[in-house]
Design a protein around this motif. Structure first.
Motif, PDB file in Angstrom:
ATOM      1  N   ILE A 163      10.247  -2.123  -0.736  1.00  0.00           N
ATOM      2  CA  ILE A 163       9.663  -0.953  -1.159  1.00  0.00           C
ATOM      3  C   ILE A 163       8.028  -1.173  -0.956  1.00  0.00           C
ATOM      4  O   ILE A 163       7.268  -0.104  -0.980  1.00  0.00           O
ATOM      5  CB  ILE A 163      10.008  -0.782  -2.729  1.00  0.00           C
ATOM      6  CG1 ILE A 163      11.540  -0.281  -2.804  1.00  0.00           C
ATOM      7  CG2 ILE A 163       9.290   0.047  -3.446  1.00  0.00           C
ATOM      8  CD1 ILE A 163      12.146  -0.370  -4.083  1.00  0.00           C
ATOM      9  N   ILE A 164       7.684  -2.332  -1.099  1.00  0.00           N
ATOM     10  CA  ILE A 164       6.266  -2.503  -1.297  1.00  0.00           C
ATOM     11  C   ILE A 164       5.771  -2.289   0.187  1.00  0.00           C
ATOM     12  O   ILE A 164       4.628  -1.747   0.515  1.00  0.00           O
ATOM     13  CB  ILE A 164       5.957  -4.131  -1.666  1.00  0.00           C
ATOM     14  CG1 ILE A 164       5.935  -4.249  -3.138  1.00  0.00           C
ATOM     15  CG2 ILE A 164       4.457  -4.382  -1.298  1.00  0.00           C
ATOM     16  CD1 ILE A 164       6.250  -5.497  -3.598  1.00  0.00           C
ATOM     17  N   ALA A 165       6.401  -2.623   1.029  1.00  0.00           N
ATOM     18  CA  ALA A 165       6.027  -2.292   2.510  1.00  0.00           C
ATOM     19  C   ALA A 165       5.900  -1.162   3.040  1.00  0.00           C
ATOM     20  O   ALA A 165       5.075  -0.509   3.562  1.00  0.00           O
ATOM     21  CB  ALA A 165       7.074  -3.247   3.452  1.00  0.00           C
ATOM     22  N   LEU A 168       2.856   3.950   3.938  1.00  0.00           N
ATOM     23  CA  LEU A 168       2.497   5.448   3.562  1.00  0.00           C
ATOM     24  C   LEU A 168       0.976   5.434   3.263  1.00  0.00           C
ATOM     25  O   LEU A 168       0.495   6.551   3.420  1.00  0.00           O
ATOM     26  CB  LEU A 168       3.381   5.774   2.375  1.00  0.00           C
ATOM     27  CG  LEU A 168       4.999   5.945   3.065  1.00  0.00           C
ATOM     28  CD1 LEU A 168       5.897   6.337   1.653  1.00  0.00           C
ATOM     29  CD2 LEU A 168       4.946   6.904   3.940  1.00  0.00           C
ATOM     30  N   VAL A 169       0.585   4.592   2.320  1.00  0.00           N
ATOM     31  CA  VAL A 169      -0.991   4.549   1.885  1.00  0.00           C
ATOM     32  C   VAL A 169      -1.809   4.333   3.043  1.00  0.00           C
ATOM     33  O   VAL A 169      -2.783   5.329   3.187  1.00  0.00           O
ATOM     34  CB  VAL A 169      -1.176   3.507   0.919  1.00  0.00           C
ATOM     35  CG1 VAL A 169      -2.650   3.267   0.784  1.00  0.00           C
ATOM     36  CG2 VAL A 169      -0.461   3.592  -0.331  1.00  0.00           C
ATOM     37  N   TYR A 170      -1.513   3.665   3.986  1.00  0.00           N
ATOM     38  CA  TYR A 170      -2.451   3.459   5.293  1.00  0.00           C
ATOM     39  C   TYR A 170      -2.213   4.396   6.534  1.00  0.00           C
ATOM     40  O   TYR A 170      -3.187   4.547   7.281  1.00  0.00           O
ATOM     41  CB  TYR A 170      -2.462   2.035   5.776  1.00  0.00           C
ATOM     42  CG  TYR A 170      -3.188   1.190   4.754  1.00  0.00           C
ATOM     43  CD1 TYR A 170      -4.732   1.195   4.719  1.00  0.00           C
ATOM     44  CD2 TYR A 170      -2.829   0.419   3.786  1.00  0.00           C
ATOM     45  CE1 TYR A 170      -5.436   0.364   3.852  1.00  0.00           C
ATOM     46  CE2 TYR A 170      -3.428  -0.509   2.898  1.00  0.00           C
ATOM     47  CZ  TYR A 170      -4.832  -0.505   2.669  1.00  0.00           C
ATOM     48  OH  TYR A 170      -5.525  -1.025   2.008  1.00  0.00           O
TER      49      TYR A 170
END
Length: 74
Positions: free
Chosen positions: A9-11, A16-18
């Motif tokens: 989930i963190i990956a 998605l953010v970058y």
């Protein structure tokens, strides 16, 4: 199992953010420092390690930066 799911989930969130940054273009100083820099196109390793970070026309003053590795990698 729970830790693996959390890492996934963190990956995914990080990607998605970058993701939008991949379509960005160069900004104002990137054209001179990267695209038009003589050292990147025609410089020797010796000149890369003994020359200033930014091209001479970029700033009439000697810049306090010594960054040979980015120039070498570009």
């Amino acid at each position: 199992m729970k830790n693996s799911l959390l890492l996934i989930i963190i990956a995914i969130a990080t990607i998605l953010v970058y993701l939008p940054s991949l379509t960005n273009e160069f900004i104002w100083d990137d054209h001179d420092i990267i695209q038009r820099n003589y050292l990147i196109r025609h410089g020797s390793i010796e000149r890369i390690f003994t020359s200033p970070y930014a091209p001479r026309f970029f700033s009439p003053h000697k810049l306090p930066y010594y960054r040979p590795m980015p120039i070498l990698l570009w």
